[in-house]
Scaffold this active site. Structure first.
Site, PDB file in Angstrom:
ATOM      1  N   HIS A 180       0.867  -1.266   0.055  1.00 35.59           N
ATOM      2  CA  HIS A 180      -0.047  -0.020   0.147  1.00 35.59           C
ATOM      3  C   HIS A 180       0.772   1.222  -0.363  1.00 35.59           C
ATOM      4  O   HIS A 180       2.011   1.497   0.213  1.00 35.59           O
ATOM      5  CB  HIS A 180      -0.933   0.068   0.969  1.00 35.59           C
ATOM      6  CG  HIS A 180      -1.963  -0.832   1.166  1.00 35.59           C
ATOM      7  ND1 HIS A 180      -3.032  -0.732   0.288  1.00 35.59           N
ATOM      8  CD2 HIS A 180      -2.425  -1.641   2.542  1.00 35.59           C
ATOM      9  CE1 HIS A 180      -3.846  -2.220   0.488  1.00 35.59           C
ATOM     10  NE2 HIS A 180      -3.025  -2.553   1.400  1.00 35.59           N
TER      11      HIS A 180
ATOM     12  N   CYS B 258      -0.318   2.991  -4.139  1.00 33.84           N
ATOM     13  CA  CYS B 258      -1.496   4.049  -4.711  1.00 33.84           C
ATOM     14  C   CYS B 258      -0.093   5.077  -3.956  1.00 33.84           C
ATOM     15  O   CYS B 258       0.632   4.943  -3.756  1.00 33.84           O
ATOM     16  CB  CYS B 258      -2.085   4.080  -3.770  1.00 33.84           C
ATOM     17  SG  CYS B 258      -4.036   2.546  -4.089  1.00 33.84           S
TER      18      CYS B 258
END
Length: 452
Positions: free
Chosen positions: A277, A320
């Site tokens: 992430h 991301c």
């Protein structure tokens, strides 16, 4: 933590499913999903009567769903009905990507009505299956973003399916086309030296299970990315090191240790792949703390990693860079490598030549899964869109294309891809990858050259 083998990723993903449903849902390593098999079976007669194969077979051949021998076997049958039946017999044996590739080929050959029929049947089948436990959603083949909160992910419909533009069956089926001696001879002089065995060291760092206050969700499909990259880099001739589920501090320490390995002195390049992430400019450790990407790049720059000076260093970031899902826009109708410019020169001090100096950071290329401020998409079964595209392009074109051009082709694949998850915010979502480069020569990987 040991890396999951390519052959066990499917079992790992499905181990938490209800026991009564387990037999129907678990995928074989190279087998078609039971939903897809049943969909083809229920529409078998219509497909056998209506399929137009002449162009369709070429698309399936291009996507590596069938082989030349299979095409000849199909065409040897007498009559279109028998040929269609032979194709329908082969498809369920051609891997977990075969159904999506078949649907895409139908669309490309103007047989979209047959694709619509299949997707309608598929949606109905998924409603019949028992619901998953509310604590797990590992079997759902829908796109999710790399920063999708857990509470939002659990609300996603169980009947969502994503169309994939990837044409491979996953790590087990990856094959890298070798470079020809003729290509090497005509390109090596203008390219970075890449002759060492191994080509270099590669590090794949994959964070999947998260703890801490951030409540980052399990990266379902992350183990597929991990296995894909390990397989790809090995086939490209790299000595692959693996790190799994690291805290931010552990990532920093182990990346530093990797950058200082003595083997860099005798190899010609280096690869670092970070899968986690993330936010803009940083990736999460499993403890929910951030490691800044600039700190990572600094570990490998000319000041801190002299063993890799003047050698190409490749970075691939699957994370991301924000939380905005790219909704896309409607398309409107219509459609040298430069040498050094030189430097200022003084007439004084000609007797003693100064020591050659380098910029602090050079000879790097970094591929990002998405643009600044946006979310990277990941399929919960097949892994991240970006890693899928990266593996496809590098395995097919490393033999005759340099890395920067391959990343342009990756961009093109990502640009054309679209999420398919009706009823969720991810339906028709988009992603756009990018890369930045301080390379000073063409970077050809020259797979298989010189031959062993």
């Amino acid at each position: 933590m040991a890396a999951p083998s390519a052959g066990s990723w499917s079992t790992f993903q499905h181990k938490e499913l209800m026991a009564a449903d387990r037999g129907r849902r678990i995928l074989g390593v190279c087998g078609m999903h039971p939903h897809h098999q049943e969909t083809l079976k229920k529409n078998r007669v219509v497909l056998a009567k209506q399929l137009l194969l002449s162009e369709l077979l070429e698309h399936l051949l291009e996507k590596d769903i069938i082989t030349l021998e299979m095409r000849e076997l199909i065409q040897a049958k007498v009559g279109s009905f028998s040929q269609n039946v032979e194709l329908l017999n082969l498809l369920p044996k051609r891997g977990p990507q075969a159904f999506d590739a078949f649907c895409e080929a139908l669309r490309e050959t103007k047989q979209g009505h047959l694709e619509d029929m299949l997707l309608t049947t598929l949606s109905g089948l998924q409603h019949v299956l028992p619901p998953l436990s509310c604590d797990y959603d590992l079997s759902l083949p829908f796109p999710v973003c790399e920063s999708c909160p857990l509470y939002k992910k659990l609300r996603l419909s169980t009947d969502t399916v994503e169309h994939s533009l990837d044409n491979k069956d996953g790590p087990v089926c990856l094959q890298v086309k070798p470079c020809t001696p003729e290509f090497y001879q005509t390109h090596f002089q203008l390219a970075y030296r890449l002759q060492s065995r191994p080509r270099g060291l590669a590090l794949v760092l994959s964070n999947v299970h998260f703890t801490g206050e951030k409540e980052l969700e399990f990266r379902s499909g992350g183990d597929v990315d991990h296995s894909t990259l390990v397989t790809l880099f090995k086939l490209l001739g790299y000595d692959v090191h693996v790190l799994c589920d690291q805290t931010a501090q552990e990532m920093q320490e182990k990346l530093q240790n990797f950058a200082q390995l003595p083997a860099h002195r005798v190899t010609d390049s280096c690869i670092v792949a970070l899968l986690s992430h993330g936010v803009e400019g940083a990736i999460y450790g499993v403890d929910g703390k951030l490691l800044q990407l600039q700190e990572v790049f600094q570990l490998f720059d000319n000041a801190n990693c002299p063993s890799l000076q003047n050698k190409p260093k490749m970075f691939f970031i699957q994370a991301c860079r924000g939380d905005e899902t790219d909704r896309g826009v409607d398309q409107q109708d219509g459609k040298n490598h430069a040498g050094s410019p030189g430097c200022e020169e003084s007439d004084a001090g000609k007797e003693k030549l100064p020591k050659m100096r380098l910029p602090t950071r050079s000879d790097m290329i970094c591929g990002y899964a998405c643009l600044k401020g946006t979310a990277a998409m990941r399929n919960t079964k097949r892994g991240s869109w970006y890693i899928e595209a990266l593996a496809q392009v590098f395995s097919e074109r490393a033999c005759d294309m340099h890395v920067a051009d391959m990343l342009v082709k990756v961009n093109a694949l990502i640009k054309d891809r679209e999420g398919y998850a009706p009823g969720t915010e991810f339906h028709r979502c988009k992603e756009m990858s990018e890369y930045c480069s301080t390379l000073c020569r063409h970077l050809y990987l020259f797979p298989g050259h010189p031959p062993t």
